[in-house]
Design a protein around this motif. Structure first.
Motif, PDB file in Angstrom:
ATOM      1  N   TYR C  32       0.859  -1.173   0.000  1.00  0.00           N
ATOM      2  CA  TYR C  32       0.000   0.000   0.000  1.00  0.00           C
ATOM      3  C   TYR C  32       0.901   1.231   0.000  1.00  0.00           C
ATOM      4  O   TYR C  32       1.631   1.481   0.954  1.00  0.00           O
ATOM      5  N   LEU C  33       0.849   2.001  -1.113  1.00  0.00           N
ATOM      6  CA  LEU C  33       1.702   3.179  -1.269  1.00  0.00           C
ATOM      7  C   LEU C  33       1.171   4.327  -0.432  1.00  0.00           C
ATOM      8  O   LEU C  33       0.023   4.752  -0.602  1.00  0.00           O
ATOM      9  N   GLY C  50       5.666   3.315   2.218  1.00  0.00           N
ATOM     10  CA  GLY C  50       4.452   2.513   2.085  1.00  0.00           C
ATOM     11  C   GLY C  50       4.294   1.482   3.188  1.00  0.00           C
ATOM     12  O   GLY C  50       5.091   1.401   4.122  1.00  0.00           O
ATOM     13  N   ARG C 160      -3.209   2.382  -2.916  1.00  0.00           N
ATOM     14  CA  ARG C 160      -2.412   3.571  -2.622  1.00  0.00           C
ATOM     15  C   ARG C 160      -3.290   4.580  -1.910  1.00  0.00           C
ATOM     16  O   ARG C 160      -4.504   4.646  -2.127  1.00  0.00           O
ATOM     17  N   ALA C 164      -1.461  10.341  -1.548  1.00  0.00           N
ATOM     18  CA  ALA C 164      -0.143  10.204  -2.169  1.00  0.00           C
ATOM     19  C   ALA C 164      -0.028  11.181  -3.322  1.00  0.00           C
ATOM     20  O   ALA C 164      -0.956  11.320  -4.119  1.00  0.00           O
ATOM     21  N   GLN C 174      -2.493   1.333 -10.011  1.00  0.00           N
ATOM     22  CA  GLN C 174      -1.475   0.403  -9.552  1.00  0.00           C
ATOM     23  C   GLN C 174      -1.923  -1.006  -9.929  1.00  0.00           C
ATOM     24  O   GLN C 174      -3.109  -1.252 -10.147  1.00  0.00           O
TER      25      GLN C 174
END
Lengths: 325, 325, 325, 325, 325
Positions: C32-33, C50, C160, C164, C174
């Motif tokens: 998970y960014l 992340g 994400r 971000a 993603q």
């Protein structure tokens, strides 16, 4: 086994408990500046390399001097109680190169530490390049408890190395005071040792590398008042403007990167302004000539020959009055 | 031996188990800003130096006050249970300069920590140099378990030092809230303490160092409308264009390095455009003269003398409307 | 004592031996960014912050849920067996801000880690400023033994944060895949989890800050085809050339520092070329005039008035065809 | 207790004592380049990411293979004896991302390490931008004792990843040799494993971004030989000089910051010289015209029209001969 | 148990107590320079990579040589007593890549250490680019006790690698002395080993890249004395001034960033001055021509043709006398 426990307790007490709990421990503090490493006007910080000396009495460590211990015993950090001091204005923590602890037969502890740190100190470069700065190191005890540790200034160990230098600055006098102040953060009193050192900027190179070339450019831009060729005058005055701007690129790196106006910013702004006014003068001259009012334009030239240099000089005097005095 | 084991267990429980498991622990949080170290518009981050205060009650640590312990007992991290908090928007981890834990006789634990970290916070510099920013510190509990720790705002310990400064900015009011939010990452609720501080950019130096010199260059480029010499006009207008570009080199370092358009980008673009339009005007004038239509070219000059400054002013008003209002 | 040894062995087995040795452990992986920190086109690397989620089953840790443990038990790294994963394309190592391990009553282990690292990923900025990049995180097991750990994609924990951002880029979708590949280095098979994220460069600011000003400079250089004064034409065309070069200095910092040609390099080169050709044209015109062939020079001007803009446009179309399509 | 001591000794012997003391241990060395991280021409260093493979035989670790250990046993650093190798030309130390030690039933130890380091390697960029470099990694044993460890090249594990790249360079062939050399520092023999890799600079972008624009500027400066207007000629030739200098500012960042002359320095110097000679030519022409020797000045122009381009070409040929051949 | 205690004491004595307390330990010191990593004129520091050799006698470690120990025994730091040395002028601490301790049968201890550090050393670049520097490494014993450790110079191990290089410098001779000095900080005597190495700047590239182009610009600016066109003369002289300034931008990065005047600053200042004087001369010429005093202006030209080059030469000779001799 009981004895062992006892000895352990004693040892733990020796390292964790302050000597003579009934009264505060008097700690003599000395800071000796070895060298500056960096000076950052933008972040208002400086990097410093120095010695920290602390001296106090711990009766529990007193011993009988003999031939073996050479008049003093050496301890390592962790083996005895040390006053827990730190710099209030250091970035994060000071780094310690090495520490050295010697105890005299009477129990006097001599703590010496070579440290390095980045310190924050308010700086005002409005007078640049004719400014001076007062750098501060503020030592505190994090226990914030004046009943426990009292700082005294140890004059004999407060000083600076004769080899300390900071490129571009003359190092002035250092000064140290110990004081008790009220904490801003919490409702407690704090014990502070403040070491101050004066720095005077070496303005010679700025004078020759920045101010003199700009004065030369201004001087040649004033030649338009002696020339009657509009074509040449536009070349002269615009090339002067371009030269001043290009020269500003050359010196951009040397100027302090602060977000407020300094003396040198004012000087550059006046330079731009005076060249732009000369440009407007030559167009007016040209316009007058086109309108067959050559005598007025000639008169204008004669006035400007002394008006421009004088105004430029007065503007700079005002600038000096505002920024430097 | 059994006792020893027991005491060990007790100690481990003291450090690892939360006090009073039947209900969540109320933790009062205070953040006190000491200083800013760095401010990076490109990475939208800032470095901050401050105190973190946590206060909660651990009945197990309550004790009988007497002369020896001076009204409070001191512990080290690892000796008692501490709420496991961290900043959600810090880069990696905060660094701790030192921590200090004091327990009052009633079991109230006062945790104080001097920390430093690089924090990410969304910044919008579209209005540069007339922008303001709202910086955020978000404190979380990694256990993500609202049943365990509840944050409260400790107003008395939330603040900022009067000596905190960030070169180029005026520091405004700080504000703190504690709230429970739903986590974006996992399907859990999170407990957050948010400390916000307002920053107002000090635009004075940008006005004098960037906008005024550019206005001077625009002004001298408008002199072509009073001159009838094509040769001089080409020199005037192209030198103005070159001066504007060269000046852009001078100020390139002072502009924020962001990948979107800011107010100042728009202002510079309009400056280029207006000079280029002046160049086209002088060539048209020249062309008309060559075609023996001097009267039209004269008329054109007279119109441009007010059209250009007016258009430039209106364009900038529109720019201000778009970016600043 | 024997028991103690036994318990020790058990503990060591719990931490060092994989659960259920007879078959490979299925590990669900989620990345998970949280945020990007840095993006370096020259070194083709990016810094990323992340969460890493790993989920697997360890029957040995199953327990009876009751009121005390709240439905899950918490462990620390080192207390239980963890799959030994690392990023193949990280610079040296990822840094861990904190880790959190929770075990459900059925023995399912939930490992959560906040990490940060600098990752190498091939980037192609030939299409700059109209490029897009695909960034990759490649997770591997260093044991290189597909019989031991099998990666699965945990879709629910791959994602994400909506907060971000990467200044200058739009963040796209993603994607994550798990695959078994042959190692390039040794003759073994490797288990890989690949997380990819698309980035689209925000080209607006480059268009307005780079391309529009250059087009303005090209436009004013074309005015020489309407002017018959050789002196002015030399000033116009050379000042245009100088302006283009000076403008190139302004934007030098914004261009990617790569050692291959990009679209924008081609555009700048064509700009230089077209201005230099205009210079040659004005000298030919002047030469023809000196040779009393004014009619040819006039004709040449009329042709160039549309030939130059057209050629410039066609060159750029070809450039777009080569670089962008 | 005796046994315990014995086992301890054995363990300590296993880790500290070399297997089979009677003869030197043969260590097969392989280096596998994963990626370059940085390349610094000024400090003559490069950052590299790779695998180090060491293989040797330790009879003491031989075991009976069975189903449990899957044909190999895994050890951690510190559990068995490892040859003490280090890079002679690394800055301080290599960093290890992870290490992996596997022992086969016959006692063959396979050591694999992912490392990263900054390496110093002599570089010569005199031929820039047409240079090639040979980068070296030199592995030594600090025991400096050829009787103890003998390096062999493990060809199967010496190589480079097909994904390794260094922006601006083409990566050529790698090569590895093992040799025994005499130490410069002490009077001892040293055992070295040298891994070399060839790099060829990608000169295309330098050709188009640096050389072509400079050739364009030179070309337009040669137009003065076709023009008879002194005023225009001064503008042409001085603007060319300024353009060349301004263009030098644009490219300054791309040139290697070394303190010796490179091919490109020579090329730029010749460019300046040829433009300055053209300036002198136009003033001589003007002087001759003023002295009413127009025919000589005309003849001079006709000669210069081919003399200047030819001389410029020959000078560059000589430059190529000196620097590139 | 008593024996165990005894052995422990012995071990602790071996590591903490100096051999033969009755007289100071003679320590032979050798420093062998491997390479320079960085050279910073602004902070007056350099980064260095080298070997430190210490040799002394510890009778307690003498042993009977046999086949097993190969004529020497190896120890690790912490196992035996080591003289506590440090560099007085290093930034914080030196970093150690590895250390190696070998004891001969007669008790001679050979300590070898690969170290790296940033060292502060006073540098004077006033003569730039014709300067030479003397770099110093000062090794001290922090015990500050000349009775304990006496440094001797170990000539056989003092030297430098033939592969050591510092880009832009020729490395001269190294020299080492051991001396006893009085400490500046405290009232004690200190034992110092000083390693000095001479560096000579490679001035060739500065001559060709900085001085020759500036001389070319000066040369072309002198062409105004052969031209009678005021318009052209303004272009020539102002373009020369702009070229000189623009060229200054090109070379700004190569000049040392020190805050005092260097030879090259003086040379650049004289260049600006001479061009500005030429500008004033052409305006005077123009003014005389306008006043119908053409003969005086002609005479002025004839004088300036040799006066300017001569004055420029003499100024530079004076500059050389002031800065270089």
């Amino acid at each position: 086994r009981a004895q062992e426990t006892n000895s352990k307790t004693t040892k733990s007490q020796l390292t964790e408990v302050r000597p003579n709990l009934s009264e505060p421990t008097q700690v003599s503090v000395g800071i000796y500046l070895v060298d500056f490493d960096k000076f950052d006007e933008q972040n208002e910080s400086f990097k410093l390399d120095g010695y920290l000396f602390l001296t106090w009495k711990d009766q529990r460590l007193a011993f009988q001097a003999n031939q073996n211990n050479l008049g003093s015993k050496t301890y390592k950090p962790g083996e005895i109680w040390l006053p827990d001091v730190h710099f209030a204005n250091v970035e994060l923590k000071r780094e310690k190169a090495y520490t050295q602890i010697k105890v005299n037969p009477d129990g006097t502890v001599n703590y010496k530490e070579r440290f390095k740190g980045t310190f924050k100190s308010e700086m005002d470069v409005r007078r640049f390049p004719f400014d001076r700065q007062k750098l501060k190191l503020v030592l505190e005890s994090p226990l914030n408890d004046t009943e426990q540790v009292i700082f005294n200034v140890d004059k004999s160990k407060t000083g600076r190395s004769s080899e300390a230098f900071l490129t571009g600055w003359k190092i002035g006098e250092q000064n140290a005071v110990a004081e008790i102040t009220k904490s801003e953060v919490e409702n407690i009193e704090e014990n502070q040792y403040i070491y101050e050192i004066d720095l005077f900027r070496d303005s010679d190179s700025y004078f020759w590398n920045i101010i003199v070339p700009l004065l030369l450019i201004i001087a040649v831009s004033f030649t338009v008042f002696w020339s009657r060729s509009f074509e040449s005058n536009t070349v002269i005055s615009f090339s002067s403007l371009l030269s001043a701007i290009a020269f500003n690129i050359v010196i951009a790196e040397e100027l302090p990167k602060v977000a407020y106006l300094t003396f040198i910013n004012g000087f550059i702004l006046i330079s731009y302004l005076v060249i732009c006014l000369a440009i407007i003068q030559i167009v007016i001259k040209h316009y007058l000539n086109a309108e067959k009012k050559e005598d007025i334009s000639m008169k204008m030239d004669r006035i400007c020959r002394w008006l421009f240099p004088t105004s430029f000089g007065i503007s700079n005097l005002i600038l000096i009055l505002i920024f430097l005095i």
